[in-house]
Design a protein around this motif. Structure first.
Motif, short mmCIF file in Angstrom:
data_model
loop_
_atom_site.label_atom_id
_atom_site.label_comp_id
_atom_site.label_asym_id
_atom_site.label_seq_id
_atom_site.Cartn_x
_atom_site.Cartn_y
_atom_site.Cartn_z
N TYR A 122 0.84 -1.21 0.00
CA TYR A 122 0.00 0.00 0.00
C TYR A 122 0.87 1.26 0.00
O TYR A 122 0.69 2.17 -0.81
N ARG A 123 1.87 1.28 0.91
CA ARG A 123 2.72 2.47 1.04
C ARG A 123 3.53 2.72 -0.23
O ARG A 123 3.64 3.85 -0.71
N GLN A 124 4.10 1.62 -0.75
CA GLN A 124 4.95 1.75 -1.93
C GLN A 124 4.16 2.27 -3.14
O GLN A 124 4.60 3.17 -3.84
N ALA A 125 2.98 1.69 -3.36
CA ALA A 125 2.15 2.10 -4.50
C ALA A 125 1.67 3.53 -4.31
O ALA A 125 1.69 4.33 -5.26
N ARG A 126 1.26 3.87 -3.10
CA ARG A 126 0.78 5.23 -2.82
C ARG A 126 1.87 6.25 -3.16
O ARG A 126 1.63 7.23 -3.87
N ASP A 127 3.10 5.99 -2.70
CA ASP A 127 4.19 6.94 -2.92
C ASP A 127 4.55 7.03 -4.40
O ASP A 127 4.79 8.13 -4.92
N LEU A 128 4.59 5.89 -5.08
CA LEU A 128 4.97 5.90 -6.50
C LEU A 128 3.92 6.63 -7.34
O LEU A 128 4.26 7.47 -8.19
N LEU A 129 2.65 6.32 -7.11
CA LEU A 129 1.59 6.96 -7.90
C LEU A 129 1.61 8.48 -7.67
O LEU A 129 1.39 9.26 -8.59
N TYR A 130 1.91 8.87 -6.43
CA TYR A 130 1.97 10.30 -6.14
C TYR A 130 3.15 10.96 -6.87
O TYR A 130 3.00 11.99 -7.51
N LYS A 131 4.31 10.30 -6.81
CA LYS A 131 5.50 10.84 -7.48
C LYS A 131 5.29 10.94 -8.98
O LYS A 131 5.84 11.83 -9.64
N LEU A 132 4.52 10.00 -9.54
CA LEU A 132 4.29 10.01 -10.99
C LEU A 132 3.25 11.07 -11.38
O LEU A 132 2.99 11.26 -12.57
N GLY A 133 2.65 11.70 -10.40
CA GLY A 133 1.78 12.84 -10.70
C GLY A 133 0.29 12.52 -10.74
O GLY A 133 -0.51 13.40 -11.07
N TYR A 134 -0.08 11.28 -10.43
CA TYR A 134 -1.52 10.95 -10.42
C TYR A 134 -2.18 11.67 -9.25
O TYR A 134 -1.72 11.56 -8.12
N ARG A 135 -3.24 12.42 -9.52
CA ARG A 135 -3.93 13.11 -8.44
C ARG A 135 -5.39 12.68 -8.31
O ARG A 135 -6.08 13.11 -7.40
N ASN A 136 -5.85 11.83 -9.21
CA ASN A 136 -7.24 11.36 -9.11
C ASN A 136 -7.30 9.92 -8.59
O ASN A 136 -8.34 9.30 -8.64
N ILE A 137 -6.15 9.41 -8.12
CA ILE A 137 -6.15 8.05 -7.57
C ILE A 137 -6.02 8.14 -6.05
O ILE A 137 -5.05 8.71 -5.54
N ARG A 138 -7.01 7.60 -5.34
CA ARG A 138 -6.97 7.58 -3.88
C ARG A 138 -6.60 6.17 -3.44
O ARG A 138 -7.32 5.22 -3.77
N THR A 139 -5.48 6.04 -2.75
CA THR A 139 -5.05 4.72 -2.28
C THR A 139 -5.56 4.51 -0.84
O THR A 139 -5.54 5.45 -0.04
N HIS A 140 -6.02 3.31 -0.55
CA HIS A 140 -6.55 3.01 0.78
C HIS A 140 -5.96 1.70 1.29
O HIS A 140 -5.68 0.80 0.50
N LEU A 141 -5.80 1.63 2.61
CA LEU A 141 -5.32 0.39 3.24
C LEU A 141 -6.51 -0.30 3.89
O LEU A 141 -7.21 0.32 4.70
N GLY A 142 -6.74 -1.56 3.53
CA GLY A 142 -7.86 -2.27 4.16
C GLY A 142 -8.20 -3.54 3.41
O GLY A 142 -7.55 -3.89 2.42
N ASP A 143 -9.20 -4.24 3.93
CA ASP A 143 -9.67 -5.48 3.31
C ASP A 143 -10.73 -5.13 2.27
O ASP A 143 -11.88 -4.85 2.60
#
Ligand code: SAH
Length: 220
Positions: A122-143
């Motif tokens: 979750y953390r890795q994907a969240r950080d990478l997507l943010y660095k790549l400039g995606y702003r319409n993707i909300r990452t969440h941690l959960g089942d």
């Protein structure tokens, strides 16, 4: 963003990426927008560095923690099936993993919510997507087998891990007329990519497509 080699060199260069797109077209992927986006998403940044030189092969790879990044053909195929939805304003992905599928889907929808159950991924994907400039993707941690009720209902849902049976909670979070693409089947048997369309408050239709291999959708 400066620490990322987005363009790539050698086996991660644009030419290598273009060859992958040719291969996907030969395998039957035809949606112009899917092909256009996959031509520029830097898949080499979503795999382990040691695997980068193979990242434009049409193959799945381990991403740690017993999980895998999906094969590009499957990413393209599932995206094509999802794009047949009437509307793609509010979309949910279950199983963020590397974030690659989200990076392909994100530019095609208004808002994308993606849920991952394992904290490091979750953390890795969240950080990478943010660095790549995606702003319409909300990452969440959960089942995500319970969907993500806070942002429901969804126009479309894509599940990238396989449950034994269709989780009822996910169908309930679809808008009427919305569709879900999901691999269903146990790990010991064949899994089938299914497209579920919610036709009314209490009914849905299921159409079966390709035979696929996914990691299990865990339930907590
Ligand atoms: N879409 C991903 C594919 C990842 S593999 C990509 O493009 O890389 C499937 C992912 O689903 C794994 O990361 C796994 O940890 C996650 N997963 C499994 N069960 C889950 C659940 N119940 N909720 C959320 N994520 C889950």
């Amino acid at each position: 963003m400066s620490d990322l080699n987005i363009q790539g060199v050698g086996m991660t260069s644009q030419r290598t990426r273009d060859r992958l797109i040719d291969r996907l077209q030969k395998k039957g992927i035809s949606h112009p927008e899917v092909l256009r986006i996959m031509r520029f998403v830097p898949r080499h940044l979503f795999v382990d560095e040691a695997m980068a030189s193979r990242s434009y092969e049409d193959a799945s790879f381990p991403i740690g923690h017993g999980q895998t990044i999906s094969q590009p053909y499957i990413v393209a195929r599932m995206t094509e099936l999802l794009l047949e939805s009437e509307s793609l304003e509010n979309v949910l992905e279950v199983g963020t993993g590397s974030g690659y599928q989200a990076a392909v889907l994100g530019p095609l929808v208004k808002d994308l919510h993606t849920v991952e159950v394992l904290t490091p991924l979750y953390r890795q994907a969240r950080d990478l997507l943010y660095k790549l400039g995606y702003r319409n993707i909300r990452t969440h941690l959960g089942d995500g087998s319970w969907g993500w009720p806070d942002a429901a209902p969804y126009d479309a849902i894509m599940v990238t891990a396989a449950p034994d049976e269709m989780p009822a909670a996910l169908v309930q979070q679809l808008k009427i007329g919305g569709r879900m693409v999901i691999p269903v089947g146990s790990q010991n048997s064949e899994q089938i990519l299914q497209v579920v369309t919610r036709t009314s408050e209490s009914e849905y239709q299921v159409k079966s497509h390709d035979s696929v291999v996914f990691v299990p959708l865990v339930s907590q």
